[in-house]
Write an enzyme that holds these catalytic residues in place. Structure first.
Site, PDB file in Angstrom:
ATOM      1  N   LYS A 162       0.804  -1.305   0.081  1.00  0.00           N
ATOM      2  CA  LYS A 162      -0.111  -0.014  -0.070  1.00  0.00           C
ATOM      3  C   LYS A 162       0.855   1.392  -0.021  1.00  0.00           C
ATOM      4  CE  LYS A 162      -3.872   2.160   2.799  1.00  0.00           C
ATOM      5  NZ  LYS A 162      -4.770   1.938   3.829  1.00  0.00           N
ATOM      6  N   SER A 219      -9.100   2.965   2.986  1.00  0.00           N
ATOM      7  CA  SER A 219      -8.293   3.498   2.186  1.00  0.00           C
ATOM      8  C   SER A 219      -7.414   2.541   1.458  1.00  0.00           C
ATOM      9  CB  SER A 219      -7.227   4.515   3.016  1.00  0.00           C
ATOM     10  OG  SER A 219      -6.629   3.773   3.836  1.00  0.00           O
ATOM     11  N   SER A 251     -10.184   0.802   7.089  1.00  0.00           N
ATOM     12  CA  SER A 251      -9.251   0.867   5.828  1.00  0.00           C
ATOM     13  C   SER A 251      -9.166  -0.535   5.442  1.00  0.00           C
ATOM     14  CB  SER A 251      -8.269   1.701   5.897  1.00  0.00           C
ATOM     15  OG  SER A 251      -8.660   3.204   5.996  1.00  0.00           O
TER      16      SER A 251
END
Length: 495
Positions: A107, A182, A206
């Site tokens: 990520k 996210s 997230s």
């Protein structure tokens, strides 16, 4: 450029922010037999076994994953930075470890040495990591091959992945919808079967929100469960882990990253379901008064019935918390992080218009923090006191069952960070109404993709437990996966 660390970024020290059996395009056909079952599919565990046995090389798996990425990414836009040549070189070196040679993505909120880390923000578009984060170092030790950085919203501050920097990431199940955030890029790449799992993080939902939107498995581990850097002060909301296609990949990654000094009794590797029957508190309604859409309510009620059919005791329940009070205190803490990012951007680029560096959503959160700053100490005190309150719920129950989000993934643009702040604030708060209490409490929580609409969209079911009860959730997840498998479902875009 100053390194974008969570300690610098947040005023409080808070951290916010089995593959389907592949076709011949993804692996040699002779490895895949007609008798393959979900538990023996080419998830990361199985891929690592095949690599270790010499049946398929890491480079073969890596080339196949790159080919799939090149095919699907123009549709989903989930790669912030491709690292394909670096991945080929790494795969060719036969990396060792629990997941030696298995391709994945990191990520773009997580530092990976030698790769850009943009944090989804124009402020950091040129930032190059010169070290691994503590968690990334553990993944490197485990031997993964990193194909690139996955997309994330700016600083992970919103529940969709539509940053101005890289553009909207799209949901593989419906390209007109969001993948959540996210960890939206990670979930979209995993759901698209580019990789069996991808690194993710969860500071307010997230991991679980994109897992629900994209129909993959997402465990938010307990605070202290896994190795990672932690803030020296403030409320530690965030923990890094992964989104995965199978429960066993999540369990194996968990075991490989477990922190022996995290203050919890070690979970170890959970290998299957438990025979223990659980008392499950069914709480389908959001604590803040948001409403569920009909398909989400139908899905979570079917999950409750599935649990009953498996012999668990399911009771009707509602969280004894003033949901609006909790939400407003949490949002003020969240907004402090946005204010920290704006301060950093101004300090690093004092002669640049801040609106060319930071998105309207982030600026709106920062303005809210400044307007309510006199309430901040009280908000921190409230949230600190919430942890023991939350854990007292489990004096009489084992697990809480709720939806993961309040409605199906909305259309691209509904949560775009450029929307007017007050409209977007309500949209985000209502959509992500279920996930934040578990971050504040530091408890284990997971989204399981066992329900789907008639149109083929995933509906996440969220199960939450005490801090340290990660093994309880993983055992339950294995049972749910066996009872109602999701691995055979693939997005229509894959053909």
């Amino acid at each position: 450029m100053t390194e974008f660390t969570r300690r610098n970024f947040l005023r409080t020290g808070t951290s916010i922010a089995a593959l389907l059996p592949f076709t011949t395009a993804c692996a040699p056909a002779q490895i895949l037999s007609a008798s393959t079952t979900p538990s023996d599919s080419l998830d990361g565990v199985r891929m690592a076994q095949l690599i270790a046995a010499g049946d398929i090389s890491s480079l073969e798996f890596t080339e196949a994953a790159i080919a799939r990425a090149e095919r699907v990414n123009p549709q989903i836009n989930a790669i912030a930075t491709p690292l394909f040549d670096e991945a080929r070189a790494q795969a060719a070196s036969a990396p060792q470890g629990v997941f030696g040679g298995v391709p994945t993505f990191i990520k773009d909120l997580t530092q990976w040495n030698g790769a850009p880390t943009k944090y989804g923000s124009r402020t950091y578009k040129d930032f190059m990591s010169t070290r691994d984060s503590a968690f990334a170092a553990q993944w490197r030790k485990n031997g993964v091959v990193v194909l690139g950085k996955s997309t994330t919203p700016e600083a992970g501050l919103i529940s969709s992945t539509e940053p101005v920097l890289t553009g909207a990431t799209r949901n593989p199940w419906d390209l007109g919808r969001i993948p959540g955030g996210s960890s939206g890029g990670a979930a979209a790449l995993t759901a698209s079967r580019v990789v069996p799992f991808a690194q993710a993080s969860d500071g307010g939902g997230s991991i679980r929100i994109p897992a629900a939107c994209c129909g993959v498995f997402g465990l938010k581990p307990s605070r202290g469960a896994l190795i990672q850097a932690r803030p020296e002060s403030g409320i530690d909301l965030s923990i890094k882990h992964a989104v995965t296609l199978t429960v066993r990949d999540s369990a194996a990654l968990f075991a490989a990253c477990e922190d022996p000094n995290g203050g919890l009794t070690p979970t170890g590797q959970i290998l299957g379901p438990s025979t223990k029957r659980l008392k499950i508190a069914f709480a389908p309604d959001p604590i803040n008064g948001a409403s569920l859409d009909a398909e989400t309510r139908d899905g979570i009620e079917r999950t409750a019935e599935l649990c009953r059919s498996l012999g668990h005791e399911v009771i009707d329940w509602s969280m004894p918390v003033d949901g609006n009070e909790f939400t407003e205190n949490f949002l003020l803490l969240w907004a402090s992080g946005a204010a920290g990012l704006v301060d950093q951007a101004k300090a690093q680029f004092p002669d640049t218009d801040i609106t060319s560096l930071v998105e309207p959503w982030t600026l709106g959160l920062a303005a809210e923090f400044l307007a309510r700053q006199d309430q901040f100490d009280a908000a921190q005190a409230y949230l600190t006191a919430f942890e023991p309150v939350y854990h007292s719920f489990f004096d009489d129950i084992d697990v809480i069952l709720t939806p993961t989000v309040s409605k199906l993934p909305p259309a691209i643009g509904v949560q775009a960070p450029t929307r007017p702040f007050e409209e977007l604030r309500k949209e985000v708060v209502d959509f992500a109404a279920f996930t934040a209490p578990m971050n504040v409490a530091g408890s284990a929580s997971m989204s399981v993709p066992i329900q789907w609409t008639d149109a083929g969209l995933p509906v996440g079911s969220m199960f939450s437990a005490r801090r340290g009860d990660d093994g309880v959730l993983l055992s339950l997840a294995y049972e749910l996966e066996a009872a109602q498998p999701w691995i055979g479902r693939t997005p229509a875009m894959l053909g």
